[in-house]
Design a protein around this motif. Structure first.
Motif, PDB file in Angstrom:
ATOM      1  N   GLY A  11       1.059  -0.882   0.372  1.00  0.00           N
ATOM      2  CA  GLY A  11       0.106  -0.224   0.281  1.00  0.00           C
ATOM      3  C   GLY A  11       0.559   1.307  -0.365  1.00  0.00           C
ATOM      4  O   GLY A  11       2.574   1.376  -0.119  1.00  0.00           O
ATOM      5  N   TYR A  37      -7.973  -3.596  -3.962  1.00  0.00           N
ATOM      6  CA  TYR A  37      -7.483  -2.155  -4.691  1.00  0.00           C
ATOM      7  C   TYR A  37      -6.088  -0.902  -4.382  1.00  0.00           C
ATOM      8  O   TYR A  37      -5.753  -0.647  -5.065  1.00  0.00           O
ATOM      9  CB  TYR A  37      -9.227  -1.747  -4.479  1.00  0.00           C
ATOM     10  CG  TYR A  37      -8.984  -0.864  -3.896  1.00  0.00           C
ATOM     11  CD1 TYR A  37      -8.568   1.018  -3.762  1.00  0.00           C
ATOM     12  CD2 TYR A  37      -9.757  -0.569  -2.862  1.00  0.00           C
ATOM     13  CE1 TYR A  37      -8.829   1.543  -3.579  1.00  0.00           C
ATOM     14  CE2 TYR A  37     -10.125   0.064  -1.749  1.00  0.00           C
ATOM     15  CZ  TYR A  37      -9.386   1.073  -2.326  1.00  0.00           C
ATOM     16  OH  TYR A  37      -9.822   2.336  -1.280  1.00  0.00           O
ATOM     17  N   ALA A  38      -6.155  -1.152  -3.079  1.00  0.00           N
ATOM     18  CA  ALA A  38      -5.308  -0.094  -2.310  1.00  0.00           C
ATOM     19  C   ALA A  38      -3.413  -0.977  -2.390  1.00  0.00           C
ATOM     20  O   ALA A  38      -2.836   0.028  -2.425  1.00  0.00           O
ATOM     21  CB  ALA A  38      -5.881   0.453  -1.035  1.00  0.00           C
ATOM     22  N   GLU A  81      -7.782  -1.304   6.031  1.00  0.00           N
ATOM     23  CA  GLU A  81      -8.839  -0.087   5.135  1.00  0.00           C
ATOM     24  C   GLU A  81      -9.146   1.520   6.082  1.00  0.00           C
ATOM     25  O   GLU A  81      -9.122   1.749   6.614  1.00  0.00           O
ATOM     26  CB  GLU A  81     -10.575  -0.550   5.326  1.00  0.00           C
ATOM     27  CG  GLU A  81     -10.326  -2.231   4.798  1.00  0.00           C
ATOM     28  CD  GLU A  81     -10.360  -2.455   3.787  1.00  0.00           C
ATOM     29  OE1 GLU A  81     -10.451  -1.269   2.661  1.00  0.00           O
ATOM     30  OE2 GLU A  81      -9.926  -3.112   2.775  1.00  0.00           O
ATOM     31  N   HIS A  83     -10.229   4.514   4.081  1.00  0.00           N
ATOM     32  CA  HIS A  83     -10.560   5.864   2.784  1.00  0.00           C
ATOM     33  C   HIS A  83     -12.051   6.094   4.196  1.00  0.00           C
ATOM     34  O   HIS A  83     -12.685   4.966   3.981  1.00  0.00           O
ATOM     35  CB  HIS A  83     -10.769   5.030   1.361  1.00  0.00           C
ATOM     36  CG  HIS A  83     -11.355   6.154   0.872  1.00  0.00           C
ATOM     37  ND1 HIS A  83     -12.329   7.133   1.197  1.00  0.00           N
ATOM     38  CD2 HIS A  83     -10.358   6.909   0.119  1.00  0.00           C
ATOM     39  CE1 HIS A  83     -12.350   7.433   0.033  1.00  0.00           C
ATOM     40  NE2 HIS A  83     -10.749   8.187  -0.374  1.00  0.00           N
ATOM     41  N   GLN A 183       0.605   6.632  -3.440  1.00  0.00           N
ATOM     42  CA  GLN A 183      -0.107   7.065  -3.054  1.00  0.00           C
ATOM     43  C   GLN A 183      -1.343   7.047  -4.547  1.00  0.00           C
ATOM     44  O   GLN A 183      -1.329   6.919  -4.922  1.00  0.00           O
ATOM     45  CB  GLN A 183      -0.550   8.398  -2.290  1.00  0.00           C
ATOM     46  CG  GLN A 183      -1.956   8.648  -1.685  1.00  0.00           C
ATOM     47  CD  GLN A 183      -1.600   9.601  -0.421  1.00  0.00           C
ATOM     48  OE1 GLN A 183      -0.546  10.375  -1.462  1.00  0.00           O
ATOM     49  NE2 GLN A 183      -2.434   9.535   0.557  1.00  0.00           N
ATOM     50  N   HIS A 184      -2.638   5.877  -3.681  1.00  0.00           N
ATOM     51  CA  HIS A 184      -3.538   4.940  -4.473  1.00  0.00           C
ATOM     52  C   HIS A 184      -4.343   7.271  -5.109  1.00  0.00           C
ATOM     53  O   HIS A 184      -4.896   7.854  -4.508  1.00  0.00           O
ATOM     54  CB  HIS A 184      -4.243   4.720  -3.536  1.00  0.00           C
ATOM     55  CG  HIS A 184      -5.675   4.452  -4.905  1.00  0.00           C
ATOM     56  ND1 HIS A 184      -6.693   4.699  -5.630  1.00  0.00           N
ATOM     57  CD2 HIS A 184      -5.684   2.600  -5.093  1.00  0.00           C
ATOM     58  CE1 HIS A 184      -7.788   4.533  -6.110  1.00  0.00           C
ATOM     59  NE2 HIS A 184      -6.878   2.721  -6.181  1.00  0.00           N
ATOM     60  N   GLU A 186      -7.231   8.093  -5.187  1.00  0.00           N
ATOM     61  CA  GLU A 186      -8.418   8.258  -5.010  1.00  0.00           C
ATOM     62  C   GLU A 186      -8.137   9.170  -3.550  1.00  0.00           C
ATOM     63  O   GLU A 186      -9.098  10.155  -3.357  1.00  0.00           O
ATOM     64  CB  GLU A 186      -9.335   7.064  -4.375  1.00  0.00           C
ATOM     65  CG  GLU A 186      -8.539   6.265  -2.983  1.00  0.00           C
ATOM     66  CD  GLU A 186      -8.909   5.144  -1.982  1.00  0.00           C
ATOM     67  OE1 GLU A 186     -10.312   5.278  -3.125  1.00  0.00           O
ATOM     68  OE2 GLU A 186      -8.710   4.681  -1.510  1.00  0.00           O
ATOM     69  N   LYS A 187      -7.063   9.102  -3.056  1.00  0.00           N
ATOM     70  CA  LYS A 187      -6.811  10.161  -1.847  1.00  0.00           C
ATOM     71  C   LYS A 187      -6.738  11.527  -2.273  1.00  0.00           C
ATOM     72  O   LYS A 187      -6.808  11.734  -3.877  1.00  0.00           O
ATOM     73  CB  LYS A 187      -5.483   9.771  -1.064  1.00  0.00           C
ATOM     74  CG  LYS A 187      -5.381   8.014  -0.851  1.00  0.00           C
ATOM     75  CD  LYS A 187      -6.742   8.569   0.366  1.00  0.00           C
ATOM     76  CE  LYS A 187      -6.474   7.092   1.337  1.00  0.00           C
ATOM     77  NZ  LYS A 187      -7.375   7.028   2.361  1.00  0.00           N
ATOM     78  N   GLN A 319      -5.291   2.943 -12.254  1.00  0.00           N
ATOM     79  CA  GLN A 319      -6.449   2.705 -10.688  1.00  0.00           C
ATOM     80  C   GLN A 319      -7.004   4.204 -11.351  1.00  0.00           C
ATOM     81  O   GLN A 319      -8.147   4.392 -10.828  1.00  0.00           O
ATOM     82  CB  GLN A 319      -5.558   3.812  -9.437  1.00  0.00           C
ATOM     83  CG  GLN A 319      -3.905   2.696  -9.074  1.00  0.00           C
ATOM     84  CD  GLN A 319      -3.351   3.537  -8.178  1.00  0.00           C
ATOM     85  OE1 GLN A 319      -3.608   4.895  -7.603  1.00  0.00           O
ATOM     86  NE2 GLN A 319      -2.482   2.470  -8.075  1.00  0.00           N
TER      87      GLN A 319
END
Length: 332
Positions: A11, A37-38, A81, A83, A183-184, A186-187, A319
């Protein structure tokens, strides 16, 4: 501590820690990651195979966890987890990973007498008023406000109980918001950076007044390694770099650094229960263990991060579409 087991090491902050350890110490690392996914195997690409191996598995699976803990000199527990929006949509995975997973690891380190360091978040303390000059300290009462932060608070309390009740050799760190490579998208920060790269206007929740205390992932990694090597068993250390910025300022700094007008963003509906402000007082870590951040200037760390995303589109591009689709489904 020759062999480290790093949970969640594929991650964001976990992979940064793995890179940091391999570049700055002689330790070897086993990464245990569920590769949701992360988690991303590409975040570990290029690391020496004789010093780093990846095991795909669930931290809540005792049959997977136990032999890995038995072979390790220390466990650094990043897997979570994490998010907030996802926790509001479906809290169940947060309970399974953050609570049951941490319990499973604690039982394993208890059986094998293995050193344990638990990574947590400042969000367990709730939030501060925007005008309040105070910052969180190790003595701040817990007051979590989301399924995510409440399950992290629960995992912290489990660690403390296993130290007191069973003599587990553990420390805890609660860190402020991280940013940096891997970093993903989504962040918050990478989402805005990659939106600008794609010619899409960044999205700002509400008025953007919410304040976060930002720290570069390299500085988080150096702090965790310091605590692992020098921290007192049973103690909690807060990690922060004094990087308080409100979300509007962060978006405007990103736009400016990428050659766009500072007002070229869109405001969207605010998130339910959106914490107002986080602020970390890391005095204990700095005075007791002598730690200092490399990126004490947020703008310098942000420039480093923007460059990484510009240079590593092959890492984040796969992603992006799915992340934006999830946001669209949530109306954000």
């Amino acid at each position: 501590m020759g062999e480290l087991l790093v949970t969640g090491g594929a991650g964001f902050i976990g992979s940064n820690f793995v890179h940091y350890v391999l570049e700055n110490t002689g330790h070897t690392v086993t990464v245990l990651d569920k590769l949701t996914y992360a988690g991303n195997k590409a975040s570990l690409a290029g690391l020496p195979a004789d010093r780093c191996r990846l095991v795909r598995g669930d931290i809540a699976d005792a049959a997977v966890v136990d032999p890995l803990v038995a072979a390790a000199d220390a466990v650094v527990h990043y897997a979570a987890e994490s998010h907030n929006d996802n926790s509001l949509h479906d809290p169940a995975p947060f309970l399974e990973t953050n609570v049951i997973g941490t319990y499973t690891l604690l039982e394993a380190v208890r059986r094998h007498g293995t050193r344990f360091h638990h990574i947590s978040t400042d969000e367990v303390y709730g939030d501060l008023a925007l005008e309040d000059p105070a910052r969180f300290t190790e003595a701040t009462p817990y007051n979590p406000s989301s399924p995510y932060s409440s399950t992290k608070a629960g995992s912290d309390l489990l660690v403390r109980a296993w130290v007191r009740s069973f003599g587990v050799q553990a420390t805890i760190s609660n860190c402020s918001n991280n940013y940096g490579p891997y970093q993903h998208v989504e962040k918050f920060i990478p989402r805005q950076i990659t939106n600008v790269i794609d010619g899409v206007r960044p999205k700002l929740y509400g008025a953007g007044a919410n304040v976060r205390d930002w720290i570069h992932a390299d500085d988080h990694s150096s702090a965790v390694l310091t605590i692992l090597e020098q921290g007192r068993i049973g103690e909690t250390y807060l990690i922060g770099a004094g990087g308080e910025k409100n979300n509007r300022d962060v978006i405007e700094l990103i736009l400016e650094a990428m050659g766009r007008p500072r007002d070229a963003y869109e405001q969207v509906a605010d998130r339910p229960g959106h914490d107002l402000r986080y602020g970390i007082d890391s005095t204990k870590l700095r005075t007791e263990l002598g730690w200092t951040p490399r990126y004490s200037n947020f703008e310098a760390g942000l420039a480093n991060t923007i460059k990484w995303y510009l240079d590593n589109e092959a890492w984040w591009r796969p992603q992006k579409a799915a992340a934006e689709a999830r946001y669209r489904d949530q109306g954000r």
